[in-house]
Design a protein around this motif. Sequence first.
Motif, short mmCIF file in Angstrom:
data_model
loop_
_atom_site.label_atom_id
_atom_site.label_comp_id
_atom_site.label_asym_id
_atom_site.label_seq_id
_atom_site.Cartn_x
_atom_site.Cartn_y
_atom_site.Cartn_z
N VAL A 105 -4.89 -2.31 6.05
CA VAL A 105 -4.13 -1.11 6.45
C VAL A 105 -3.83 -1.12 7.94
O VAL A 105 -3.44 -0.10 8.50
CB VAL A 105 -4.89 0.18 6.06
CG1 VAL A 105 -5.03 0.29 4.56
CG2 VAL A 105 -6.26 0.24 6.72
N ALA A 152 -4.75 -4.83 -1.23
CA ALA A 152 -3.33 -4.49 -1.27
C ALA A 152 -2.82 -4.52 -2.71
O ALA A 152 -2.00 -3.69 -3.11
CB ALA A 152 -2.52 -5.45 -0.40
N ALA A 196 -4.11 -1.36 -4.32
CA ALA A 196 -3.38 -0.17 -3.89
C ALA A 196 -1.99 -0.10 -4.51
O ALA A 196 -1.51 0.98 -4.86
CB ALA A 196 -3.28 -0.15 -2.37
N GLU A 197 -1.33 -1.26 -4.65
CA GLU A 197 0.03 -1.24 -5.19
C GLU A 197 0.05 -0.95 -6.69
O GLU A 197 0.84 -0.12 -7.16
CB GLU A 197 0.71 -2.58 -4.91
CG GLU A 197 2.19 -2.59 -5.36
CD GLU A 197 2.86 -3.92 -5.10
OE1 GLU A 197 4.08 -3.92 -4.86
OE2 GLU A 197 2.18 -4.96 -5.14
N ILE A 257 0.84 -1.20 0.00
CA ILE A 257 0.00 0.00 0.00
C ILE A 257 0.87 1.25 0.00
O ILE A 257 0.58 2.24 -0.70
CB ILE A 257 -0.95 -0.02 1.21
CG1 ILE A 257 -1.96 -1.16 1.05
CG2 ILE A 257 -1.67 1.31 1.37
CD1 ILE A 257 -2.81 -1.43 2.26
#
Length: 388
Positions: A337, A277, A280-281, A248
């Motif tokens: 998170v 995740a 987000a990446e 993230i």
Amino acid sequence: MTEMVYGAIPKRDGEPVLPRWWRTIDKWSLSCILLLFGVGILLGLAASPPLAEKNGLPTFYYIQRQAFFGVMALIAMIATTMMDPKMVRRLAVVGFAITFVALLLLPFIGTDFGKGAVRWFSFGFASVQPSEFLKPAFVVVSAWLMSASQDLDGPPGKLYSFALALIIVMLLAMQPDFGQAALILFSWAVMYFVAGAPLTLLVSLAVGVVMFGTVAYNNSEHFARRIDGFLSAEVDPRTQIGYATNAIQEGGFFGVGVGEGQVKWSLPDAHTDFIIAVAAEEYGLVLVLAIIALYGTIVVRSLSRLMRERDPFIRLAGTGLACAFGVQAMINMGVAVRLLPAKGMTLPFVSYGGSSVIASGIAVGMLLAFTRNRPQGEIGDILIRRGR
């Protein structure tokens, strides 16, 4: 209680079923659900090939299965949205009876797939997680019991629903599956609050949850390990939370680029519990915010339409389903998170998983059925009908 749906589904003379369904359905929520399904396929294309390679399977093995389960879920969802509230209630009662028996049988013939929690029935070619299907059925059955208790000489439905909730929570804790247990208890508490629960009772329930959590921490190594990992000041970079947190952070606002992410090669659950995740990446905060907006739109629109509903059964059941759907998404993303301890909970319509996707389709189908536009009648009509 469902007979209080005044006119049930609005009808025009000679109007076919599909046009009537399209006219009364919440099109914004339906569109958001289809978009979530599309996002799930997109992220599955990024997250599942590494796992397939590790397991010696064809590259798109998992994404093909996800697409198949997704189509099954959409069919189940559309079919459920076309039901009237009474039919949805009957479906929930039958579904609850079947899944409750299945939950009782899990300790004897269930499997854990090496994850330390006996949550599935394995059939070789596929597996089923009964608790996923139990959630929407429990919500609707509890709403029926609570609404029935508001009738003159009605049964003590609130007490019955609370007893059911406690039994299910204990069965889930035995697996152990504290995440699903918490979601069941939360759904019941939300409906009970909407039904007019006294604040003192809700506070007592909160105290009871804390006490239960303390007992679970002292007696369950599985539960204690997750809580200790969450409370630890340092995050082990070799754990799933460590990999997800790093991914993230690496993604930033716009992501590292499609197919350029590395977390999917490290996380064994990158395509399920930690799919956010991967989003987000590779796609950055932009896609994560878009996903949150889609879930928020479904929940807020559903609750706003339910506020106009005068049938207590529909109002309670719809509220419970909407809140359970939104909170499950919030828990999944909160774990990634590190705002919440690891729960092993999927992201509805986005994570890979047959039971999760199909059960989410049924749950959202029930919600859309309850939020369809229908005549509410005048308040005088309600008083007359109750007096009969």
